[in-house]
Design an enzyme around this catalytic site. Sequence first.
Site, PDB file in Angstrom:
ATOM      1  N   LEU A   1      -2.310  -7.943 -14.789  1.00  0.00           N
ATOM      2  CA  LEU A   1      -3.689  -8.411 -14.796  1.00  0.00           C
ATOM      3  C   LEU A   1      -4.659  -7.248 -14.733  1.00  0.00           C
ATOM      4  O   LEU A   1      -4.402  -6.236 -14.078  1.00  0.00           O
ATOM      5  CB  LEU A   1      -3.947  -9.344 -13.603  1.00  0.00           C
ATOM      6  CG  LEU A   1      -2.996 -10.521 -13.430  1.00  0.00           C
ATOM      7  CD1 LEU A   1      -3.414 -11.363 -12.235  1.00  0.00           C
ATOM      8  CD2 LEU A   1      -2.965 -11.359 -14.697  1.00  0.00           C
TER       9      LEU A   1
ATOM     10  N   VAL B   1     -15.991   8.741 -15.481  1.00  0.00           N
ATOM     11  CA  VAL B   1     -15.897   9.570 -14.285  1.00  0.00           C
ATOM     12  C   VAL B   1     -14.499   9.512 -13.680  1.00  0.00           C
ATOM     13  O   VAL B   1     -14.148  10.336 -12.834  1.00  0.00           O
ATOM     14  CB  VAL B   1     -16.967   9.131 -13.256  1.00  0.00           C
ATOM     15  CG1 VAL B   1     -16.719   7.728 -12.773  1.00  0.00           C
ATOM     16  CG2 VAL B   1     -17.044  10.098 -12.092  1.00  0.00           C
TER      17      VAL B   1
ATOM     18  N   PRO C   1       0.815  -1.213   0.000  1.00  0.00           N
ATOM     19  CA  PRO C   1       0.000   0.000   0.000  1.00  0.00           C
ATOM     20  C   PRO C   1       0.851   1.267   0.000  1.00  0.00           C
ATOM     21  O   PRO C   1       2.062   1.227   0.244  1.00  0.00           O
ATOM     22  CB  PRO C   1      -0.784  -0.119   1.309  1.00  0.00           C
ATOM     23  CG  PRO C   1       0.132  -0.893   2.207  1.00  0.00           C
ATOM     24  CD  PRO C   1       0.816  -1.884   1.313  1.00  0.00           C
TER      25      PRO C   1
ATOM     26  N   CYS D   1      -4.228  -0.293  -8.444  1.00  0.00           N
ATOM     27  CA  CYS D   1      -2.906  -0.142  -9.059  1.00  0.00           C
ATOM     28  C   CYS D   1      -2.588   1.246  -9.583  1.00  0.00           C
ATOM     29  O   CYS D   1      -1.538   1.808  -9.263  1.00  0.00           O
ATOM     30  CB  CYS D   1      -2.753  -1.147 -10.197  1.00  0.00           C
ATOM     31  SG  CYS D   1      -2.724  -2.858  -9.658  1.00  0.00           S
TER      32      CYS D   1
END
Length: 477
Positions: free
Chosen positions: A162, A269, A91, A275
Amino acid sequence: MVIEKICCIGAGYVGGPTCSVIALKCPEVKVTVVDKNKERIKQWNADKLPIYEPGLDKVVKECRGKNLFFSVDVESAIEEADLIFISVNTPTKTCGNGKGRAADLKYVESVARLIADVAAGDKIVVEKSTVPVKAAESIMNILRANQKPGVSYQILSNPEFLSEGTAIDNLLNADRVLIGGEETKEGQLAIEKLCWIYEHWIPRSKILTTNTWSSELSKLAANAFLAQRISSINSLSAVCEFTGANVSEVAKAIGTDTRIGNKFLNASVGFGGSCFQKDILNLVYICECLNLPEVAAYWQQVIDINEYQKSRFTSKVIESLFNTVTDKRISILGFAFKKDTGDTRESPAIYVAKTLLDEGAKLNIYDPKVEHAQIFEDLTYATGSKEYVKERVSLFPNAYSATEKTHAIVVCTEWDEFITLDFRKIYDGMMKPAYIFDGRMILDDEKLSKIGFHVHTIGKRNMRRGLKRTWGTLDCA
């Protein structure tokens, strides 16, 4: 050359699907996915998996209990594995140096120390998580500083590419597999061993090998380029709304140029997911640390445009509803950051919902795959008040009940089912005037306008006529 046992540390969006496909395509290899989260592992061993991904259920059920296992016994899996994937969360730091931009590698470091503590034989350790450049060097320093006699390590970088919603197809029909390692004899041998795994179903011509640092940077660069395209078309959508151009037509016109291509040119939007924002912020931080302020500013603008897009879309909702949404009930269709996933991380819907709640609106929310508990958790974190969210937010099992007696509909996720809704039925049950704000460009605005809706679509002029606005020297009526 043969790898007999693989361990993947981290049973999340990357580790679970990736190792399930490896187990499917390498039936002679034992694959064990481990995580200290007992509830998550319990779900991987149950009928309802912890993540929704089209095609994943079938793959897991075919391999689970044969050569695919999910376990909380991390130490045993490390001890017996020939190759270890590190697929833990990385994170963005929330405090300290690099707060809000730098990647927090505490979980990666923790895993590296655990491997060093447990391993009794040679191991190939593979970065699967998205990490900053030179992270492999940190892992290697930890492993070698705690190296036991007779044990050796090779560190590889094998980033995932991915896309949630199509992850299984991305794995089975990969554009490329990227493997980076040290340019030593031992490093090249480790690369070949990992290549051997992928060559069970990926042509060798699609397996790219590089040095470790090129592999790590390529992952950040790929996500930065994709996000850049989204921000680029979104910036043009603002111009289209003022000038009368149609952003879909503009995207088609430029996308037919083979030098540009047509992918990731759908105005919306804004982008979300785990990611894009995280990786670009990481890239910005790296550039600043390398004293490259101009490069950092360039990539920061991709994030800034994304924030601007979410802000101006939400402002349009408020402005159109007579500049106040206090105590008005608004329906939000879609809460996941994109269709075909239940993932809400960095979802634009969270920003839209929080802003409307801050303005005093009441929200009806429906998403076909996001768990209700997740929606409440996201909005509680965003607003800081669990009580306010429970008082102001109602969750519904379908789009029809979610839109009943509402003043407006805000489409935040491009779920296919929203395209086929009976909007005549929905219109009849709404407050009048009834508004639709299409943040994904999936609805037929002309048809909706004929029904009676006031329609606002990203990248197109408002379907209401008679509004006149001046911009520069252009008449934007």
